[in-house]
Structure formats: C-alpha cells, structure tokens
Design a protein around this motif. Structure first.
Motif, PDB file in Angstrom:
ATOM      1  N   GLU A  18       0.909  -0.734  -0.236  1.00  0.00           N
ATOM      2  CA  GLU A  18       0.023  -0.031  -0.209  1.00  0.00           C
ATOM      3  C   GLU A  18       0.487   1.536   0.317  1.00  0.00           C
ATOM      4  OE1 GLU A  18       0.517  -0.749   4.703  1.00  0.00           O
ATOM      5  OE2 GLU A  18       0.060  -1.986   1.943  1.00  0.00           O
ATOM      6  N   VAL A  19       0.561   2.210  -0.205  1.00  0.00           N
ATOM      7  CA  VAL A  19       0.253   3.388  -0.423  1.00  0.00           C
ATOM      8  C   VAL A  19       1.123   3.814   0.885  1.00  0.00           C
ATOM      9  CG1 VAL A  19       0.696   6.328  -0.699  1.00  0.00           C
ATOM     10  CG2 VAL A  19       0.381   3.896  -3.069  1.00  0.00           C
ATOM     11  N   ILE A  20       1.814   4.908   0.749  1.00  0.00           N
ATOM     12  CA  ILE A  20       2.703   4.913   2.464  1.00  0.00           C
ATOM     13  C   ILE A  20       2.149   6.552   2.392  1.00  0.00           C
ATOM     14  CG2 ILE A  20       3.429   5.742   4.521  1.00  0.00           C
ATOM     15  CD1 ILE A  20       5.230   2.984   3.114  1.00  0.00           C
ATOM     16  N   PRO A  21       1.132   7.785   3.409  1.00  0.00           N
ATOM     17  CA  PRO A  21       1.098   8.694   2.918  1.00  0.00           C
ATOM     18  C   PRO A  21       2.080   9.948   3.448  1.00  0.00           C
ATOM     19  CG  PRO A  21      -1.388   7.575   3.833  1.00  0.00           C
ATOM     20  CD  PRO A  21       0.251   6.786   4.005  1.00  0.00           C
ATOM     21  N   ALA A  22       2.484  10.962   2.970  1.00  0.00           N
ATOM     22  CA  ALA A  22       3.186  11.572   3.860  1.00  0.00           C
ATOM     23  C   ALA A  22       3.073  13.140   4.402  1.00  0.00           C
ATOM     24  CB  ALA A  22       4.460  11.399   3.042  1.00  0.00           C
ATOM     25  N   LEU A  23       2.246  13.772   3.428  1.00  0.00           N
ATOM     26  CA  LEU A  23       1.781  15.061   3.696  1.00  0.00           C
ATOM     27  C   LEU A  23       0.981  15.189   2.815  1.00  0.00           C
ATOM     28  CD1 LEU A  23       3.348  17.643   4.630  1.00  0.00           C
ATOM     29  CD2 LEU A  23       3.465  17.591   2.033  1.00  0.00           C
ATOM     30  N   LEU A  24      -0.092  16.045   3.650  1.00  0.00           N
ATOM     31  CA  LEU A  24      -1.498  16.243   3.077  1.00  0.00           C
ATOM     32  C   LEU A  24      -1.044  17.745   1.755  1.00  0.00           C
ATOM     33  CD1 LEU A  24      -4.542  16.256   3.169  1.00  0.00           C
ATOM     34  CD2 LEU A  24      -4.968  17.446   4.384  1.00  0.00           C
ATOM     35  N   LEU A  25      -1.132  17.320   0.296  1.00  0.00           N
ATOM     36  CA  LEU A  25      -1.760  18.374  -0.228  1.00  0.00           C
ATOM     37  C   LEU A  25      -2.762  18.972  -0.399  1.00  0.00           C
ATOM     38  CD1 LEU A  25       0.450  16.577  -3.096  1.00  0.00           C
ATOM     39  CD2 LEU A  25       1.082  17.570  -1.801  1.00  0.00           C
ATOM     40  N   GLN A  26      -3.268  20.697  -0.868  1.00  0.00           N
ATOM     41  CA  GLN A  26      -3.782  21.125  -0.889  1.00  0.00           C
ATOM     42  C   GLN A  26      -4.358  21.689  -2.491  1.00  0.00           C
ATOM     43  OE1 GLN A  26      -6.005  21.894   1.453  1.00  0.00           O
ATOM     44  NE2 GLN A  26      -4.546  21.032   3.141  1.00  0.00           N
ATOM     45  N   PRO A  27      -5.204  21.911  -2.677  1.00  0.00           N
ATOM     46  CA  PRO A  27      -5.201  21.819  -4.704  1.00  0.00           C
ATOM     47  C   PRO A  27      -5.021  23.394  -4.922  1.00  0.00           C
ATOM     48  CG  PRO A  27      -7.571  22.007  -3.326  1.00  0.00           C
ATOM     49  CD  PRO A  27      -6.637  21.491  -2.072  1.00  0.00           C
ATOM     50  N   ALA A  28      -4.555  23.656  -5.632  1.00  0.00           N
ATOM     51  CA  ALA A  28      -3.946  24.455  -5.959  1.00  0.00           C
ATOM     52  C   ALA A  28      -5.605  25.426  -6.701  1.00  0.00           C
ATOM     53  CB  ALA A  28      -2.179  24.305  -7.171  1.00  0.00           C
ATOM     54  N   ASN A  29      -4.713  27.105  -7.143  1.00  0.00           N
ATOM     55  CA  ASN A  29      -5.429  28.092  -7.374  1.00  0.00           C
ATOM     56  C   ASN A  29      -5.017  28.197  -8.722  1.00  0.00           C
ATOM     57  OD1 ASN A  29      -7.092  30.005  -7.888  1.00  0.00           O
ATOM     58  ND2 ASN A  29      -5.855  31.961  -6.606  1.00  0.00           N
ATOM     59  N   TYR A  30      -5.734  27.737  -9.420  1.00  0.00           N
ATOM     60  CA  TYR A  30      -4.800  27.796 -11.073  1.00  0.00           C
ATOM     61  C   TYR A  30      -5.736  29.338 -11.707  1.00  0.00           C
ATOM     62  CZ  TYR A  30      -3.541  22.946 -10.412  1.00  0.00           C
ATOM     63  OH  TYR A  30      -2.940  21.955 -10.256  1.00  0.00           O
ATOM     64  N   ALA A  31      -6.007  30.604 -11.459  1.00  0.00           N
ATOM     65  CA  ALA A  31      -6.084  31.795 -11.955  1.00  0.00           C
ATOM     66  C   ALA A  31      -5.481  31.532 -12.394  1.00  0.00           C
ATOM     67  CB  ALA A  31      -7.317  32.296 -10.283  1.00  0.00           C
ATOM     68  N   VAL A  32      -4.041  31.917 -11.872  1.00  0.00           N
ATOM     69  CA  VAL A  32      -3.177  32.875 -12.512  1.00  0.00           C
ATOM     70  C   VAL A  32      -2.879  31.810 -13.899  1.00  0.00           C
ATOM     71  CG1 VAL A  32      -1.441  31.087 -11.537  1.00  0.00           C
ATOM     72  CG2 VAL A  32      -0.407  33.701 -12.435  1.00  0.00           C
ATOM     73  N   LEU A  33      -3.135  30.691 -14.051  1.00  0.00           N
ATOM     74  CA  LEU A  33      -2.563  29.927 -14.948  1.00  0.00           C
ATOM     75  C   LEU A  33      -3.852  30.799 -16.378  1.00  0.00           C
ATOM     76  CD1 LEU A  33      -2.436  26.204 -14.413  1.00  0.00           C
ATOM     77  CD2 LEU A  33      -0.598  28.192 -14.747  1.00  0.00           C
ATOM     78  N   GLY A  34      -4.863  30.848 -15.848  1.00  0.00           N
ATOM     79  CA  GLY A  34      -5.809  31.550 -17.115  1.00  0.00           C
ATOM     80  C   GLY A  34      -5.682  32.362 -17.605  1.00  0.00           C
ATOM     81  N   LYS A  35      -4.626  33.452 -16.562  1.00  0.00           N
ATOM     82  CA  LYS A  35      -4.246  34.952 -17.242  1.00  0.00           C
ATOM     83  C   LYS A  35      -3.729  34.942 -18.330  1.00  0.00           C
ATOM     84  CE  LYS A  35      -5.885  36.625 -12.657  1.00  0.00           C
ATOM     85  NZ  LYS A  35      -5.356  37.686 -11.318  1.00  0.00           N
ATOM     86  N   MET A  36      -2.112  34.241 -17.587  1.00  0.00           N
ATOM     87  CA  MET A  36      -1.300  33.623 -18.757  1.00  0.00           C
ATOM     88  C   MET A  36      -1.675  33.052 -20.076  1.00  0.00           C
ATOM     89  SD  MET A  36       1.081  31.616 -16.179  1.00  0.00           S
ATOM     90  CE  MET A  36       2.412  31.559 -17.283  1.00  0.00           C
ATOM     91  N   ALA A  37      -2.394  32.220 -19.893  1.00  0.00           N
ATOM     92  CA  ALA A  37      -3.229  31.970 -21.454  1.00  0.00           C
ATOM     93  C   ALA A  37      -4.154  32.807 -22.237  1.00  0.00           C
ATOM     94  CB  ALA A  37      -3.728  30.750 -21.267  1.00  0.00           C
ATOM     95  N   SER A  38      -4.706  33.590 -21.537  1.00  0.00           N
ATOM     96  CA  SER A  38      -5.673  34.889 -22.182  1.00  0.00           C
ATOM     97  C   SER A  38      -5.075  35.779 -22.443  1.00  0.00           C
ATOM     98  CB  SER A  38      -6.615  35.529 -21.082  1.00  0.00           C
ATOM     99  OG  SER A  38      -5.771  36.164 -20.156  1.00  0.00           O
ATOM    100  N   LEU A  39      -3.582  35.757 -22.345  1.00  0.00           N
ATOM    101  CA  LEU A  39      -2.622  37.315 -22.517  1.00  0.00           C
ATOM    102  C   LEU A  39      -2.013  36.653 -23.686  1.00  0.00           C
ATOM    103  CD1 LEU A  39      -0.483  37.615 -19.313  1.00  0.00           C
ATOM    104  CD2 LEU A  39      -2.139  39.740 -20.574  1.00  0.00           C
ATOM    105  N   SER A  40      -2.069  35.925 -24.364  1.00  0.00           N
ATOM    106  CA  SER A  40      -1.219  35.301 -25.570  1.00  0.00           C
ATOM    107  C   SER A  40      -2.489  34.722 -26.134  1.00  0.00           C
ATOM    108  CB  SER A  40      -0.115  34.716 -25.768  1.00  0.00           C
ATOM    109  OG  SER A  40      -0.449  33.927 -24.803  1.00  0.00           O
TER     110      SER A  40
END
Length: 348
Positions: free
Chosen positions: A260-282
């Motif tokens: 089985e996989v051994i959990p080591a650290l809890l990850l929070q979901p990322a905020n991808y709003a900045v990725l949308g801004k990056m794409a819209s600029l070009s």
C-alpha cells in the motif's frame, strides 16, 4: 522517405535496334570464309571448307552479335530509379514546460488499485503528443524551484523522448514551483529559433507559483510580446490529497508491507486562476485535468488547434548502370579479336 529501387531504361526505344541483330545474322549467310587453297581432290576441299566455317565462324559471329547487343543495351541507358519523398513543414516550434516538483508524485489521477503518479500520467501523455508532431521542433523544460533545459527545440524526437524517460520527481532538489521562471525560460529559448512560422509554449503544473524571480503573468506577457502563445494546464483533483512517501534519488514509491501507498504529507488543491490569466494574454487556452483521459483530450485539442501544414516534395534519384553492359561489350570485343588472330584464325 525512400521507395523501392526500380530498374528502367532512360531511352527504351533504342532497344528496338536489337531486332536488327537476327536480320544481320541471316544476311551474313555463312559464318566464315571458304578456303581459297587448291586441293587435288574435291572431297578434301569440301571437307576443309566445311570445317573452316562450322564452329569457329559461328562462334565469332555470335561474339560479334553479343557485343553489338550489349552496346545497344548500354545506349538505352539502364538505371535504377529511386522515388523519394521529403516533408517540408510550415515550422511550428513548441516548448513543453513540465512541473517536476514533489507534489507531482500524488496518486490522485490514477485509477483504482493503480500506483501511478501525476508525473507518470503527464509524461506518458507528453510522449504521445511528441509522436503526433513529427514535423515540428519540440523542446522540453522541467522545473521545480528552478527551471532546467532538458532538450532544446529539435526534430530528433527519439532523443527528446529518451531525455523525457530519464526524468523523475526528486531529480531537482530545490523544492517549490517556479512557473514564471519556467515560462520565461521557454519564451527565451523559442525566441532564439529562426525561420519559425509559429511558436507555442505548453505549461503543465499541479501547483501555485511560490518560487522564482519572475511572476507567471509578466512571464506570459514576455512570451506574448515575442509572438508566442502560452497554453496552460492545471492537473490534480479539486480536493486535498496525500503526497506518498517516495525516494527522491530514484522517484520510486516507498510502499508498505502489503504494497500500500504510505501517506507522507497532505496536499491542498492549487489555485489555477493565474494560469487562466497567462493563457488569455497570448490568445491561447487554459485547461484543467483531473485524470488521464482529460489530460489526453487536452493535448489532442492543442494538437488540433496548432496543426502543422505539411507539404510533400517528391523527386526521383537515378543510379546509372550503362557502364556494366559497355564493359562487357568491350571484353567480348577483345576476346573476339584475340581468338580471331590466334586459335580461331582463318586461313585466307
């Protein structure tokens, strides 16, 4: 691309002259000259004349006809033809920016009972995308807290895929996610490519920008100013998940006694709003993927939007063969002359 070799004649109509050889042989009549010596007996003269023209004369005539025939074949221009096709692409250049931070070891995009990380899925989909663009120059930048060039833009996609296979999470020891630095590095690398009709950057990440000297939006503005599109892809589920224990030296999971996989650290979901801004600029697009199928569909969509126009140039190369029948004809002519003046010499 080369086709099979084809044998052909450059001037096939010359081969019609071969039909004159039997006519010449018939008009030649007898194969050798009759003896002009006087004999006391007609029977002796008849026997001597028959012997003089039977074998030697016919053999010498055969050599002469064969020599002329080979010369005709040489004049017809025998050759091998090789049809070739060259691909002339319109010149789309693509830089792939792949996140190699530790969070890419998360297993949230895997199917049931699969031990497959975000990185495993992303790299396999990337490899498929590379194989679909055989006429484009593709390069690869990987990043964590700092970006590294894994491959400059190249048409040698086998070498690019080989470098992709060498990567694993943990290879970059500096922790963090420098999306802006990676995008700026990709933009600068693409700007150095000459005679490019179109330039695009595809950034794939599972985290927020938290390291680096350049923020993502200014990096996207730099790319847009250089005439480059920036497609952005955010991967991972929309809820917290665990980072499993793994060995950073090899990128291999550290499994429990029962596999089985051994959990080591809890990850929070990322905020991808900045990725949308990056794409819209070009004037590009921002995508989200939470599993392998969605990520595959994203790269298929980018492949459709940025399709390469391919032109095929067909031409034929030739390898002449006339020298071989010509050399054979010269050899037979020399043999005929030697035999006619030695062993098969005719008595006048």
């Amino acid at each position: 691309m080369s086709g099979p070799l084809q044998f052909q004649f450059q001037y096939p109509w010359i081969l019609a002259l071969l039909a004159l050889l039997p006519v010449y042989a018939i008009l030649q009549g007898r194969a050798g000259k009759l003896s002009a010596l006087r004999f006391p007996s007609a029977d002796i003269a008849r026997a001597a004349g028959a012997a003089a023209k039977a074998a030697p004369g016919r053999f010498l005539l055969f050599l002469r006809l064969l020599t002329v025939g080979l010369c005709i074949v040489a004049l017809a221009g025998p050759r091998f033809a090789n049809d070739r096709t060259e691909t002339q692409a319109s010149g789309v250049d693509i830089m792939l920016a792949l996140d190699l931070s530790w969070s890419m070891m998360a297993q949230d995009m895997a199917g049931p009972r699969e031990h497959v990380s975000r990185f495993d899925i992303a790299s396999s989909v990337l490899e498929d995308f590379i194989h679909k663009r055989p006429s484009d120059r593709l390069g690869l930048i990987v990043f964590s807290a700092v970006p590294y060039l894994a491959s400059p833009p190249t048409l040698d996609h086998d070498w690019l895929v080989e470098n992709l296979h060498r990567l694993h999470v943990g290879l970059i020891r500096d922790l963090g996610t420098a999306i802006g630095d990676a995008t700026a590095a990709a933009a600068r690398r693409l700007s150095a490519v000459k005679d490019s009709k179109s330039r695009i950057i595809i950034v794939l990440t599972d985290g927020d920008n938290n390291r680096g000297e350049i923020d993502p939006v200014p990096a996207a503005q730099l790319a847009a100013a250089l005439g480059e599109k920036v497609y952005t892809i955010g991967i991972g589920i929309e809820e917290p998940c665990y980072l499993p224990a793994f060995d950073p030296a090899t990128g291999k999971l550290q499994l429990g006694a029962n596999g089985e996989v051994i959990p080591a650290l809890l990850l929070q979901p990322a905020n991808y709003a900045v990725l949308g801004k990056m794409a819209s600029l070009s004037n590009a697009k921002f995508y989200r993927a939470t599993n392998r199928r969605e990520l595959q569909d994203i790269y298929n969509d980018i492949d459709r939007l940025e399709k390469t126009q391919i032109k095929l140039r067909r031409f034929t190369t030739y390898r002449p063969l006339f020298q071989w029948p010509l050399l054979a004809a010269l050899g037979l002519l020399a043999l005929e002359l030697i035999l006619a003046n030695t062993r098969l010499r005719r008595v006048p």
